[in-house]
Design a protein around this motif. Sequence first.
Motif, PDB file in Angstrom:
ATOM      1  N   LYS A 116       0.850  -1.188   0.000  1.00 21.07           N
ATOM      2  CA  LYS A 116       0.000   0.000   0.000  1.00 21.07           C
ATOM      3  C   LYS A 116       0.886   1.238   0.000  1.00 21.07           C
ATOM      4  N   PHE A 117       0.304   2.337  -0.470  1.00 18.72           N
ATOM      5  CA  PHE A 117       1.013   3.607  -0.601  1.00 18.72           C
ATOM      6  C   PHE A 117       0.268   4.655   0.228  1.00 18.72           C
ATOM      7  N   ILE A 118       1.017   5.449   0.976  1.00 21.11           N
ATOM      8  CA  ILE A 118       0.385   6.426   1.872  1.00 21.11           C
ATOM      9  C   ILE A 118       1.120   7.760   1.771  1.00 21.11           C
ATOM     10  N   GLU A 119       0.425   8.798   1.293  1.00 27.52           N
ATOM     11  CA  GLU A 119       0.966  10.162   1.331  1.00 27.52           C
ATOM     12  C   GLU A 119       0.732  10.698   2.754  1.00 27.52           C
ATOM     13  N   VAL A 120       1.619  10.289   3.625  1.00 24.44           N
ATOM     14  CA  VAL A 120       1.390  10.442   5.062  1.00 24.44           C
ATOM     15  C   VAL A 120       1.590  11.870   5.566  1.00 24.44           C
ATOM     16  N   ASP A 143      -5.018   9.035   2.558  1.00 28.41           N
ATOM     17  CA  ASP A 143      -5.590   7.714   2.819  1.00 28.41           C
ATOM     18  C   ASP A 143      -4.669   6.613   2.297  1.00 28.41           C
ATOM     19  N   ASP A 144      -4.817   5.423   2.881  1.00 27.60           N
ATOM     20  CA  ASP A 144      -4.092   4.262   2.361  1.00 27.60           C
ATOM     21  C   ASP A 144      -4.552   3.984   0.933  1.00 27.60           C
ATOM     22  N   LEU A 145      -3.597   3.759   0.040  1.00 20.93           N
ATOM     23  CA  LEU A 145      -3.888   3.425  -1.350  1.00 20.93           C
ATOM     24  C   LEU A 145      -3.437   1.993  -1.603  1.00 20.93           C
TER      25      LEU A 145
END
Length: 280
Positions: free
Chosen positions: A149-153, A186-188
Amino acid sequence: MPAQPEAPPEDELLWEVGGDGVAKLTLNRPHAGNAITGPQREELIARLAGASADPRVRAVVLTGAGSRHFCTGADLAASSASAEPPPPDLPDRPAGSVARAIAGGAQRLVSAVLDCEKPVIAAVNGTAAGIGCHLAYACDLVLAADNAKFIEVFVRRGLVVDGGGAYLLARLVGPQKAKELVFFGDDLPAAEAERIGLVNRVVPADELAKTASEWASRLAAGPTVALGLGKRLINRALDGDRAASLSEEAMAAEINMTSEDGQEGLRAFLERRPPRFRGW
């Protein structure tokens, strides 16, 4: 004067070049989510620059150790612990210090991937967050495990996106989707990342390493000069106008045809045999 970053411990960044010309670069801090320290970042930049100049390296695979994390961003705890305090007559944060840190750190790392003259494949084996996302998106091809998963945190921490994130996302998925990812954080999931064009292919987690190796071997067997020039043209086409893009394309073709691989490709075509590319 700030102290120069120390080299990372040898086992925190693994580098291995196979006989087929594929270099594997592994972030090896699974206990810390493969978060990147300052010394690791500098070593990554140096390795990628070295790959450009090394004829033995024909493709690079970038991945993380373990099965949970690709890269969870910059290791802020390590950075804070190693930072030198300012002299007593200066404020805690001199003007421009944050901009300099970003330009000299995360932005240099992303640029090192984009500027590497060899194809770079990201094998995303788990969570990619913050600069970890951008490290993957800067690669030429992105493979992801189905549990990745990818997250723009950044927004979760009250921070503006950095490390080239706005630049990369706007070009890869367009401004509206880029804003959604950056604004909400959000989690992607990997499958959705593939659907919107951030990932080339999602594979079962236990097939990720094998697939990355197969792709890298195909690239390593190809005409390295032509691939490097093609990478440059595509990357720069997103930033320039049509006339500049076409001019660069013509110049790249001129350079490519002076290379041994370019000549070999033509000879093989005329002789009706498979080409034997050597990487120069």
